[in-house]
Design a protein around this motif. Structure first.
Motif, PDB file in Angstrom:
ATOM      1  N   GLN A 178       0.822  -1.208   0.000  1.00  0.00           N
ATOM      2  CA  GLN A 178       0.000   0.000   0.000  1.00  0.00           C
ATOM      3  C   GLN A 178       0.856   1.256   0.000  1.00  0.00           C
ATOM      4  O   GLN A 178       0.502   2.263  -0.620  1.00  0.00           O
ATOM      5  CB  GLN A 178      -0.938  -0.021   1.210  1.00  0.00           C
ATOM      6  CG  GLN A 178      -2.037  -1.081   1.084  1.00  0.00           C
ATOM      7  CD  GLN A 178      -2.839  -1.246   2.359  1.00  0.00           C
ATOM      8  OE1 GLN A 178      -2.291  -1.188   3.459  1.00  0.00           O
ATOM      9  NE2 GLN A 178      -4.139  -1.446   2.221  1.00  0.00           N
ATOM     10  N   ARG A 182       0.830   1.679  -4.014  1.00  0.00           N
ATOM     11  CA  ARG A 182      -0.550   2.157  -4.104  1.00  0.00           C
ATOM     12  C   ARG A 182      -0.749   3.580  -3.613  1.00  0.00           C
ATOM     13  O   ARG A 182      -1.878   4.075  -3.586  1.00  0.00           O
ATOM     14  CB  ARG A 182      -1.482   1.198  -3.350  1.00  0.00           C
ATOM     15  CG  ARG A 182      -1.406  -0.222  -3.891  1.00  0.00           C
ATOM     16  CD  ARG A 182      -2.324  -1.178  -3.160  1.00  0.00           C
ATOM     17  NE  ARG A 182      -2.140  -2.546  -3.632  1.00  0.00           N
ATOM     18  CZ  ARG A 182      -2.773  -3.603  -3.146  1.00  0.00           C
ATOM     19  NH1 ARG A 182      -3.639  -3.445  -2.154  1.00  0.00           N
ATOM     20  NH2 ARG A 182      -2.540  -4.808  -3.627  1.00  0.00           N
ATOM     21  N   TRP A 329      -6.239  -4.847  -8.128  1.00  0.00           N
ATOM     22  CA  TRP A 329      -5.018  -4.400  -7.468  1.00  0.00           C
ATOM     23  C   TRP A 329      -3.787  -5.133  -8.005  1.00  0.00           C
ATOM     24  O   TRP A 329      -2.698  -4.561  -8.081  1.00  0.00           O
ATOM     25  CB  TRP A 329      -5.123  -4.583  -5.958  1.00  0.00           C
ATOM     26  CG  TRP A 329      -5.828  -3.474  -5.254  1.00  0.00           C
ATOM     27  CD1 TRP A 329      -6.957  -3.554  -4.499  1.00  0.00           C
ATOM     28  CD2 TRP A 329      -5.450  -2.091  -5.245  1.00  0.00           C
ATOM     29  NE1 TRP A 329      -7.306  -2.326  -4.026  1.00  0.00           N
ATOM     30  CE2 TRP A 329      -6.399  -1.390  -4.448  1.00  0.00           C
ATOM     31  CE3 TRP A 329      -4.402  -1.376  -5.821  1.00  0.00           C
ATOM     32  CZ2 TRP A 329      -6.322  -0.025  -4.243  1.00  0.00           C
ATOM     33  CZ3 TRP A 329      -4.337   0.003  -5.607  1.00  0.00           C
ATOM     34  CH2 TRP A 329      -5.285   0.665  -4.831  1.00  0.00           C
ATOM     35  N   HIS A 332      -2.849  -3.319 -11.093  1.00  0.00           N
ATOM     36  CA  HIS A 332      -2.306  -2.007 -10.713  1.00  0.00           C
ATOM     37  C   HIS A 332      -0.877  -2.147 -10.193  1.00  0.00           C
ATOM     38  O   HIS A 332       0.027  -1.406 -10.609  1.00  0.00           O
ATOM     39  CB  HIS A 332      -3.191  -1.379  -9.636  1.00  0.00           C
ATOM     40  CG  HIS A 332      -2.617  -0.121  -9.047  1.00  0.00           C
ATOM     41  ND1 HIS A 332      -1.660  -0.141  -8.042  1.00  0.00           N
ATOM     42  CD2 HIS A 332      -2.838   1.190  -9.332  1.00  0.00           C
ATOM     43  CE1 HIS A 332      -1.323   1.091  -7.730  1.00  0.00           C
ATOM     44  NE2 HIS A 332      -2.025   1.913  -8.483  1.00  0.00           N
ATOM     45  N   ASP A 333      -0.668  -3.096  -9.285  1.00  0.00           N
ATOM     46  CA  ASP A 333       0.639  -3.248  -8.660  1.00  0.00           C
ATOM     47  C   ASP A 333       1.710  -3.648  -9.678  1.00  0.00           C
ATOM     48  O   ASP A 333       2.835  -3.153  -9.638  1.00  0.00           O
ATOM     49  CB  ASP A 333       0.585  -4.291  -7.539  1.00  0.00           C
ATOM     50  CG  ASP A 333      -0.291  -3.847  -6.379  1.00  0.00           C
ATOM     51  OD1 ASP A 333      -0.603  -2.642  -6.298  1.00  0.00           O
ATOM     52  OD2 ASP A 333      -0.665  -4.706  -5.556  1.00  0.00           O
TER      53      ASP A 333
END
Length: 443
Positions: A178, A182, A329, A332-333
Motif C-alpha cells: 500500500q 498504491r 489491485w 495495478h501493482d
C-alpha cells in the motif's frame, strides 16, 4: 523431483493462458470472417509435434514452449509472409477489413487474458477464501527495516500499524504494498504502551524506499528459530540444527530475527566468521559459523505457531467482489512496478522462466497453481498491450495511427517494425533468462 513439479505447473499454466489468449484473436477474426491459417500452442520452427487441418485452419502443437500464435491471413506478423502480402488483398484477409475490426481482433487476446485472470481470482476466493495476517497475530509487533528506521518518523520495533489512509489494517501483509505501489501515505501507529501516533509519509517515499533497499519497510517481529539448514553450508557442517533458537551474534543480543540480520550485515567481507549464540533443548551453545556474500549463515526461519493466518470464507456473491478487487489491485501493482525495470537495480532483478517457475511450490497445490495462473494471465495482458512492435500493443499503435490519420502505415514500415520488435523481444528473453542462470550459479 522438485524441479519437475515446478516445471509441470509452469508448463500447464502457460499452455492454458497462451491457448485462451490466441483463442481471443481467433474468435474475433472469425467473427469478422477473416481467414485464420494456423492456430498453434507453442512455436513450431521446422516441425510440429501434432497438427491437423480443419477447414481453412491448421491446428497444432509446436515443440518450442515459448508461447503460441495464430497466423491470420493478410497480416504482417511473426511469420513475415511477404509472398502473401505481395499479392492483391482478398476479401477474407485481415488487411481487407475496416480498421475498427482489425483493432478488435488485435485487442481480443489481451481482453480474454484480463477476463480469465479476473474469473480465476473470483473462483479461487470462492473455493478457498482468503488468508490474512491480522494485527492480533503480531505477538511482538512489527520490525522496522533498518534503513527505513533512519528516517526517524517515530515508528519503532514493536509498534503496530492499525490503519493506512484511514482504512483499518485487515491484512498486515499488504501494508508495504500500500505504501510502495498504491500511494498510501498516512499511517496510524499504536505503541506497545497504548500510545497512538499518526505519521505522514513524503509523497515520494516509494522512490526513496526503492533506492535505499527499504521496499519491505515493515516485517513481522519474531524470534529466530531454525526450521532447516542448507546442506552445502558451513552451518550444516558445524551442526546447526532444526529447532535451535539463535539469541546472539558475536556477543550482541539478537532476540528477534531482524536483530540477527542487522548484526550479520556488519560482518566484513564476502565471507567472515561469526560467533552464533543459541539455545538447544534449554542448553546454551556457541558455534563459529561462516557467513556468505549475502551476510547469511544458511538456514531457513521457522514461522512461529502463533503467527497463523486467519482463513476467511465468502459466499459466491461476496467472492465476486473480493476477486475483482484482488485482480484489479494485482494489475495495478504490476503496472506500477514496470518503470522500475529501467533502473539499474530493476534491470538486474528481471527474470525469465526460472523466476516465473519459482512462483510455484515444489509440491502440487491447486490453490497456489490457480492463483499464480490468474496472476500470470494479468501479467501477460499488460505485457502484450505494451506499444512494442511484434506484440499486440505494437499492432494496436499502427491501427490507431491509421484510424486517426485515415492512412495506413506503409507495408515496409510494418515489416521493419515487426522485425525490430522481434529482435527486441528475443534480446529481452535472452537477458531475462540469462539473469536466471547467473543467479542460479553465482548467488
Amino acid at each position: 523431483m522438485d524441479f519437475w513439479i515446478k516445471a509441470a505447473q509452469l508448463l500447464l499454466s502457460l499452455a492454458i493462458l497462451v491457448t485462451v489468449h490466441e483463442f481471443g484473436h481467433y474468435l474475433a477474426a472469425r467473427a469478422f470472417k477473416i481467414r485464420v491459417e494456423k492456430f498453434y500452442l507453442f512455436f513450431d520452427p521446422w516441425f510440429s509435434l501434432l497438427k491437423k487441418k480443419i477447414g481453412d485452419t491448421e491446428w497444432g502443437i509446436g515443440w518450442l514452449p515459448l508461447g503460441g500464435y495464430v497466423k491470420i491471413a493478410g497480416m504482417i506478423d511473426e511469420s513475415m509472409d511477404k509472398d502473401q502480402m505481395a499479392q492483391a488483398p482478398k476479401e477474407d484477409e485481415f488487411r481487407s477489413k475496416p480498421a475498427w475490426q482489425r483493432l478488435i481482433v488485435m485487442v481480443a487476446g489481451v481482453v480474454v487474458n484480463v477476463i480469465v485472470g479476473f474469473f480465476i481470482y473470483i473462483m479461487v476466493v470462492a473455493a478457498w477464501g482468503e488468508s490474512v495476517i491480522s494485527n492480533d497475530t503480531l505477538k511482538y509487533g512489527i520490525a522496522v527495516n533498518k534503513n527505513f528506521a533512519e528516517l526517524d518518523l517515530g515508528i519503532e520495533d514493536g509498534d503496530i500499524i492499525t490503519a493506512v489512509d484511514g482504512e483499518k489494517v485487515e491484512n498486515a501483509r499488504l501494508v508495504n504494498l500500500q505504501i510502495f505501489l498504491r500511494g498510501y501515505r498516512t499511517l496510524e501507529v499504536q505503541k506497545p504502551s497504548g500510545e497512538k501516533l499518526t505519521v505522514e509519509l513524503d509523497q515520494n517515499i516509494n522512490d526513496w524506499m526503492w533506492e535505499n533497499d527499504a521496499v519491505m519497510a515493515f516485517s513481522t517481529r519474531m524470534p529466530t528459530v531454525v526450521d532447516s539448514v542448507m546442506q552445502d553450508r558451513d552451518a550444516y557442517k558445524k551442526g546447526l540444527t532444526k529447532g535451535d533458537s539463535i539469541v546472539s551474534i558475536n556477543g550482541v543480543a539478537t532476540p528477534f530475527y531482524h536483530d540477527l540480520q542487522a548484526e550479520l550485515a556488519k560482518q566484513e567481507g564476502d565471507s567472515a566468521m561469526a560467533v552464533v549464540g543459541l539455545y538447544r533443548n534449554g542448553e546454551y551453545k556457541e558455534l563459529e559459523l561462516l557467513t556468505d556474500a549475502k551476510k547469511s549463515i544458511g538456514f531457513l526461519l521457522k514461522t512461529p505457531d502463533w503467527l497463523k493466518p486467519t482463513q476467511t470464507s465468502y459466499t459466491f456473491a461476496e467472492s465476486i467482489s473480493k476477486g475483482i478487487t484482488k485482480a484489479g489491485w494485482t494489475m495495478h501493482d504490476y503496472a506500477a512496478q514496470l518503470p522500475l525495470i529501467f533502473t539499474s537495480k530493476g534491470a538486474q532483478s528481471v527474470g525469465g522462466f526460472g523466476a516465473i517457475g519459482g512462483l510455484f511450490p515444489p509440491v502440487w497445490d491447486w490453490q497456489v497453481f490457480w492463483a499464480n495462473t490468474a496472476f500470470i494471465s494479468l501479467v501477460l495482458a499488460i505485457m502484450n498491450i505494451l506499444p512494442i512492435p511484434a506484440l499486440d500493443g505494437g499492432h494496436i499503435v499502427f491501427l490507431l495511427y491509421e484510424m486517426v490519420t485515415g492512412k495506413e502505415a506503409p507495408q515496409k514500415v510494418l515489416e521493419y517494425a515487426q522485425l525490430i520488435g522481434f529482435v527486441l523481444l528475443i534480446s529481452i528473453f535472452l537477458y531475462a533468462n540469462g539473469n536466471d542462470v547467473y543467479r542460479y550459479f553465482f548467488e
